[in-house]
Motif scaffolding. Structure first.
Motif, PDB file in Angstrom:
ATOM      1  N   ASN A   1     -42.348  34.723 -41.815  1.00  0.00           N
ATOM      2  CA  ASN A   1     -42.687  36.090 -42.225  1.00  0.00           C
ATOM      3  C   ASN A   1     -43.527  36.763 -41.159  1.00  0.00           C
ATOM      4  OD1 ASN A   1     -41.629  36.186 -45.006  1.00  0.00           O
ATOM      5  ND2 ASN A   1     -43.102  34.523 -45.312  1.00  0.00           N
TER       6      ASN A   1
ATOM      7  N   THR B   1     -42.745  27.657 -38.611  1.00  0.00           N
ATOM      8  CA  THR B   1     -43.068  28.915 -39.259  1.00  0.00           C
ATOM      9  C   THR B   1     -44.364  29.449 -38.652  1.00  0.00           C
ATOM     10  OG1 THR B   1     -43.283  29.998 -41.398  1.00  0.00           O
ATOM     11  CG2 THR B   1     -44.336  27.834 -41.167  1.00  0.00           C
TER      12      THR B   1
ATOM     13  N   TRP C   1     -38.560  38.831 -42.984  1.00  0.00           N
ATOM     14  CA  TRP C   1     -38.886  38.349 -44.316  1.00  0.00           C
ATOM     15  C   TRP C   1     -38.198  37.019 -44.592  1.00  0.00           C
ATOM     16  CZ3 TRP C   1     -35.926  37.813 -48.911  1.00  0.00           C
ATOM     17  CH2 TRP C   1     -36.706  37.561 -50.049  1.00  0.00           C
ATOM     18  N   ARG C   2     -39.023  35.994 -44.700  1.00  0.00           N
ATOM     19  CA  ARG C   2     -38.566  34.637 -45.036  1.00  0.00           C
ATOM     20  C   ARG C   2     -37.321  34.215 -44.238  1.00  0.00           C
ATOM     21  NH1 ARG C   2     -39.092  33.001 -51.182  1.00  0.00           N
ATOM     22  NH2 ARG C   2     -38.902  31.032 -50.103  1.00  0.00           N
ATOM     23  N   ILE C   3     -37.422  34.441 -42.919  1.00  0.00           N
ATOM     24  CA  ILE C   3     -36.298  34.084 -42.050  1.00  0.00           C
ATOM     25  C   ILE C   3     -36.158  32.566 -41.966  1.00  0.00           C
ATOM     26  CG2 ILE C   3     -35.540  34.074 -39.641  1.00  0.00           C
ATOM     27  CD1 ILE C   3     -35.078  36.636 -41.086  1.00  0.00           C
ATOM     28  N   THR C   4     -34.953  32.109 -42.200  1.00  0.00           N
ATOM     29  CA  THR C   4     -34.664  30.678 -42.081  1.00  0.00           C
ATOM     30  C   THR C   4     -33.414  30.488 -41.238  1.00  0.00           C
ATOM     31  OG1 THR C   4     -35.639  30.232 -44.240  1.00  0.00           O
ATOM     32  CG2 THR C   4     -34.145  28.566 -43.378  1.00  0.00           C
TER      33      THR C   4
ATOM     34  N   GLY D   1     -32.983  34.994 -45.609  1.00  0.00           N
ATOM     35  CA  GLY D   1     -34.039  35.957 -45.347  1.00  0.00           C
ATOM     36  C   GLY D   1     -33.468  37.260 -44.847  1.00  0.00           C
TER      37      GLY D   1
ATOM     38  N   TYR E   1     -29.132  34.643 -38.782  1.00  0.00           N
ATOM     39  CA  TYR E   1     -30.081  33.864 -39.563  1.00  0.00           C
ATOM     40  C   TYR E   1     -29.415  33.388 -40.837  1.00  0.00           C
ATOM     41  CZ  TYR E   1     -30.973  38.786 -40.817  1.00  0.00           C
ATOM     42  OH  TYR E   1     -30.850  40.104 -41.118  1.00  0.00           O
TER      43      TYR E   1
ATOM     44  N   ASP F   1     -38.790  30.070 -43.563  1.00  0.00           N
ATOM     45  CA  ASP F   1     -39.681  31.045 -44.204  1.00  0.00           C
ATOM     46  C   ASP F   1     -40.623  31.713 -43.223  1.00  0.00           C
ATOM     47  OD1 ASP F   1     -38.586  30.695 -46.705  1.00  0.00           O
ATOM     48  OD2 ASP F   1     -39.837  28.945 -47.121  1.00  0.00           O
TER      49      ASP F   1
END
Lengths: 257, 262
Positions: free
Chosen positions: A32, A222, A12-15, A67, A64, A30
């Protein structure tokens, strides 16, 4: 079999932010992705786009920055044997035999098991990858392809919730690569582990995956698009190559890249 | 470079070189270095020491290998201490950047200090010559072990460590199952170099302290003006050192594992 968990692995919205001389850079932003239990998903993209970074964050080997990642209802923090990782290089310990390389991990996840039970699991796993006769050989005595077979056996022997493959056949010649793709298909068909694989080989992704996630070029990489791969299993390389649908999907992928 | 091979060259070439050196030696002792004993004279004077290498005729009059044995025992003590201290220190240096930044300058300064400088300190600390010699050997010979162990730890491929992290190894497991076996080849290179230094130091230590041994014998014979025995001691020291190095090389090669990281 129990009902399939739809949201088995959830990113989920990994940054991921790295500090560079020019200030912080988001190499991945972000990101997903939701993966079903028992699904085989490939991440494809140009080299350096951050696909391996995503995989190593799921593996817990890399943190990470924002997120969240949830596997089977629990947030991931740090690496663990519930995620079997196959690295690009086999990463076998050269002073251990093939069998010992596999038992090393099995003993960690089956602490109560007897020595013989641990050995049995490892032997079964190595036999499945075709190395039943090379149990006592050290990595130095094995070919590159055989080493990667040991690495596959090691990951599967952990009976992990999730299988993570980081360009597992990237260092192999094309013949050996095809052989090992078949080994991986057979292993995966035997217990349908949820799997996430990073690759830049379009044919490999089409042959193995249920879905292919195309990543945009970094920085700020992304999800660029997701392809459903409809081919029925078990798949056969030869018939697949003749399928016009295969060429169409391959065209889509190559156009994206 | 020409490197022609012929039958028995491995034996003949060193023999020719040996004869050449012998000639140079005889010539020197006959011409400009009158006090240098000739090879023949050296052999005659050394005969009882070589032919009965383990004889003990008196406290100061023993077979040359018996003296060498005393030295080896002393070396073994100092060398064991060096390894016992050197390996953990090397591991710490390899594993902790902070530790390295703190201690590296001190090590770099202590490392080149001659055994001749450490010995008096040992004598002050321990008041007796034998522990002082052991102390000197230990502190002089531990550095290659320390540095090679540290280099070995730093050279452990990240892939191996990741394997351990994925398996959630404890610190102890990481050390015993991954770091130590991966570092072993480097450590043994350090052990071999350390042994070489330990053997160098023993002679100096014995000469200064008078502990019985091949170095002590050398100094005593110098004082008694029996120069032939000085040469005998030099050759013995060289031969024993050579054998030690060969033995360590053998052990070292047994522990060499192929690097499969690439």
């Amino acid at each position: 079999m129990n009902s399939v968990i739809e949201r088995y692995l959830e990113l989920w919205r990994i940054t991921k932010t790295y500090d560079s001389p020019a200030g912080p850079v988001n190499v991945v932003q972000d990101f997903n992705l939701t993966i079903r239990q028992g699904e085989f998903v490939s991440l494809i993209g140009h080299s350096g786009c951050g696909k391996s970074t995503v995989l190593s964050m799921v593996a817990g080997l890399s943190d990470y920055s924002a997120g969240g990642i949830v596997l089977a209802g629990r947030e991931i923090s740090g690496p663990g044997p519930d995620r079997g990782v196959v690295f690009q290089s086999p990463s076998l310990l050269p002073w251990l035999t093939a069998l010992e390389n596999v038992t090393l991990g099995v003993r960690q996840v089956r602490r109560e098991a007897s020595r013989s039970a641990v050995d049995e699991i490892a032997v079964r796993s190595l036999t499945l990858v075709g190395l039943g006769d090379s149990l006592d050989q050290r990595p130095g005595e094995l070919s590159q392809g055989m080493r990667q077979r040991v690495a596959l056996a090691r990951a599967f022997a952990l009976d992990p919730k999730l299988l993570l493959l980081d360009e597992p056949f990237g260092m192999l010649d094309s013949l050996t690569r095809m052989e090992l793709q078949q080994v991986l298909i057979d292993l995966w068909m035997s217990d349908r582990k949820t799997a996430l694989m990073v690759t830049h080989d379009v044919d490999e992704a089409l042959l193995l995956s249920d879905r292919i996630v195309m990543m945009t070029n970094g920085p700020e990489a992304t999800v660029g698009g997701i392809l459903e791969i409809p081919f029925a299993r078990p798949r056969d390389r030869a018939t697949l190559l003749d399928d016009p649908e295969f060429s169409r999907l391959k065209g889509d992928l190559l156009r994206f890249l | 470079m020409n490197d022609r091979r012929f039958p028995f060259d491995w034996l003949l070439l060193p023999l020719v070189a040996l004869v050449a050196c012998g000639l140079l030696w005889s010539l020197s002792s006959a011409t400009w270095a009158k006090s240098l004993p000739s090879p023949l004279k050296t052999w005659e004077m050394s005969k009882p020491y070589v032919l009965q290498p383990f004889a003990k005729r008196g406290e100061l009059d023993q077979g040359v290998l018996r003296f060498a044995w005393y030295s080896l025992v002393l070396v073994a003590k100092g060398y064991s201490l060096a390894l016992l201290a050197g390996v953990p220190l090397g591991l710490l240096l390899g594993m902790s950047k902070i530790f390295t930044r703190g201690f590296d300058p001190i090590i770099q300064i202590l490392r080149p200090v001659s055994p001749l400088a450490w010995l008096p300190l040992g004598l002050i600390l321990f008041q007796k010559s034998e522990p002082a010699a052991v102390f000197t050997i230990a502190i002089c010979s531990m550095w290659p072990t320390v540095l090679n162990t540290a280099v070995g730890v730093r050279a452990v491929p990240q892939d191996y460590l990741n394997v351990g992290r994925v398996l959630q190894f404890t610190r102890w497991q990481m050390l015993s199952k991954i770091l130590l076996p991966a570092t072993l080849p480097y450590m043994f290179t350090g052990f071999r170099l350390s042994l070489g230094i330990a053997w160098l130091v023993i002679v100096a230590a014995e000469m200064l302290t008078g502990v019985p041994g091949v170095g002590g014998f050398l100094w005593q014979e110098y004082n008694s003006l029996i120069y032939e025995h000085i040469i005998l001691c030099i050759l013995t020291i060289g031969l024993v050192g050579f054998v030690l190095d060969r033995l360590m090389s053998l052990i070292e090669s047994r522990f060499r594992t192929p690097d499969l990281a690439r």
